[in-house]
Design a protein around this motif. Structure first.
Motif, PDB file in Angstrom:
ATOM      1  N   UNK A   1       0.785  -1.153   0.068  1.00 40.39           N
ATOM      2  CA  UNK A   1      -0.077  -0.035  -0.202  1.00 40.39           C
ATOM      3  C   UNK A   1       0.882   1.042  -0.122  1.00 40.39           C
ATOM      4  N   UNK A   2       0.779   2.081  -0.944  1.00 43.38           N
ATOM      5  CA  UNK A   2       1.430   3.337  -1.182  1.00 43.38           C
ATOM      6  C   UNK A   2       0.581   4.658  -1.003  1.00 43.38           C
ATOM      7  N   UNK A   3       0.976   5.529  -0.277  1.00 41.29           N
ATOM      8  CA  UNK A   3       0.317   6.690  -0.308  1.00 41.29           C
ATOM      9  C   UNK A   3       1.001   7.820   0.024  1.00 41.29           C
ATOM     10  N   UNK A   4       0.540   9.000  -0.525  1.00 44.43           N
ATOM     11  CA  UNK A   4       1.312  10.278  -0.275  1.00 44.43           C
ATOM     12  C   UNK A   4      -0.056  11.065   0.583  1.00 44.43           C
ATOM     13  N   UNK A   5       0.592  11.894   1.937  1.00 47.73           N
ATOM     14  CA  UNK A   5      -0.168  12.415   2.506  1.00 47.73           C
ATOM     15  C   UNK A   5       0.333  14.015   2.965  1.00 47.73           C
ATOM     16  N   UNK A   6      -0.670  14.699   2.906  1.00 41.56           N
ATOM     17  CA  UNK A   6       0.013  16.089   2.846  1.00 41.56           C
ATOM     18  C   UNK A   6      -0.714  16.726   4.291  1.00 41.56           C
ATOM     19  N   UNK A   7       0.295  17.201   4.971  1.00 37.22           N
ATOM     20  CA  UNK A   7      -0.012  17.587   6.468  1.00 37.22           C
ATOM     21  C   UNK A   7      -0.443  18.862   6.325  1.00 37.22           C
ATOM     22  N   UNK A   8      -1.323  19.642   7.132  1.00 39.31           N
ATOM     23  CA  UNK A   8      -1.944  20.724   7.295  1.00 39.31           C
ATOM     24  C   UNK A   8      -0.937  21.955   7.217  1.00 39.31           C
ATOM     25  N   UNK A   9       0.046  21.878   7.880  1.00 38.18           N
ATOM     26  CA  UNK A   9       1.230  22.785   8.005  1.00 38.18           C
ATOM     27  C   UNK A   9       2.371  21.840   7.718  1.00 38.18           C
ATOM     28  N   UNK A  10       3.511  22.535   7.597  1.00 31.37           N
ATOM     29  CA  UNK A  10       4.762  21.673   7.421  1.00 31.37           C
ATOM     30  C   UNK A  10       5.581  21.635   8.628  1.00 31.37           C
ATOM     31  N   UNK A  11       5.298  20.628   9.470  1.00 30.93           N
ATOM     32  CA  UNK A  11       5.748  20.366  10.640  1.00 30.93           C
ATOM     33  C   UNK A  11       7.159  19.873  10.424  1.00 30.93           C
ATOM     34  N   UNK A  12       8.218  20.090  11.391  1.00 27.97           N
ATOM     35  CA  UNK A  12       9.503  19.488  11.123  1.00 27.97           C
ATOM     36  C   UNK A  12       9.613  18.071  11.554  1.00 27.97           C
TER      37      UNK A  12
END
Length: 167
Positions: free
Chosen positions: A119-130
């Motif tokens: 299973x491969x997925x790309x997730x975007x976080x709301x902000x760009x945390x470190x």
């Protein structure tokens, strides 16, 4: 004599069999991998893969495995994130959002002693945390019981370095 053992002994001496049954239900409820029905099929699910994060984007790839002894018709894994997900996500077939920080993904059928489809997925976080803590666990195992819950739970700290973190 420990406190809980003393209570059980008092229940037995008092003939409160119903109390023992209730205690057994509570103990089983605390261990989601233990079935109340001893005749229920048993499967041991595990997940291994990799994750990397860059500028608020997390790429995850994992492979489910069923150590058996029973086959699993389908299973669902939950991915929980320590940071909120962006409102819009493009998820692969079989994956769905279940909350602000939660995704659910189907594994498909898993034969005993075999690995499933990656299973491969790309997730975007709301902000760009470190950094982000990603947690995996099985929420449904096709009706089979998993008495070894240690290997189907993963916690992975992924840093925004572009490096791959394996689990």
């Amino acid at each position: 004599m420990s406190g809980w053992f003393r209570v059980v002994v008092q229940w037995v001496r008092g003939g409160l069999v119903a109390g023992l049954v209730a205690a057994g239900v509570v103990v089983q409820g605390a261990s989601p991998g233990v079935a109340a029905d001893a005749g229920q099929a048993e499967a041991d699910l595990a997940y291994h893969g990799a994750a990397l994060m860059s500028a608020g984007r997390v790429d995850v790839r994992f492979v489910p495995r069923n150590h058996g002894p029973a086959d699993v018709s389908d299973a669902t894994v939950r991915l929980t994130w320590s940071a909120p997900l962006a409102d819009r996500q493009e998820l692969p077939a079989g994956c769905a959002r279940s909350g602000e920080r939660v995704l659910l993904c189907r594994t498909g059928a898993l034969a005993a002693g075999d690995v499933g489809q990656a299973v491969g997925l790309r997730v975007w976080l709301r902000e760009a945390p470190t950094e982000v803590l990603m947690e995996f666990d099985t929420v449904w195992g096709g009706g089979a019981v998993d008495r070894n819950r240690d290997n189907d739970r993963q916690r992975v700290l992924v840093l925004d370095t572009g490096d791959t973190y394996y689990f």
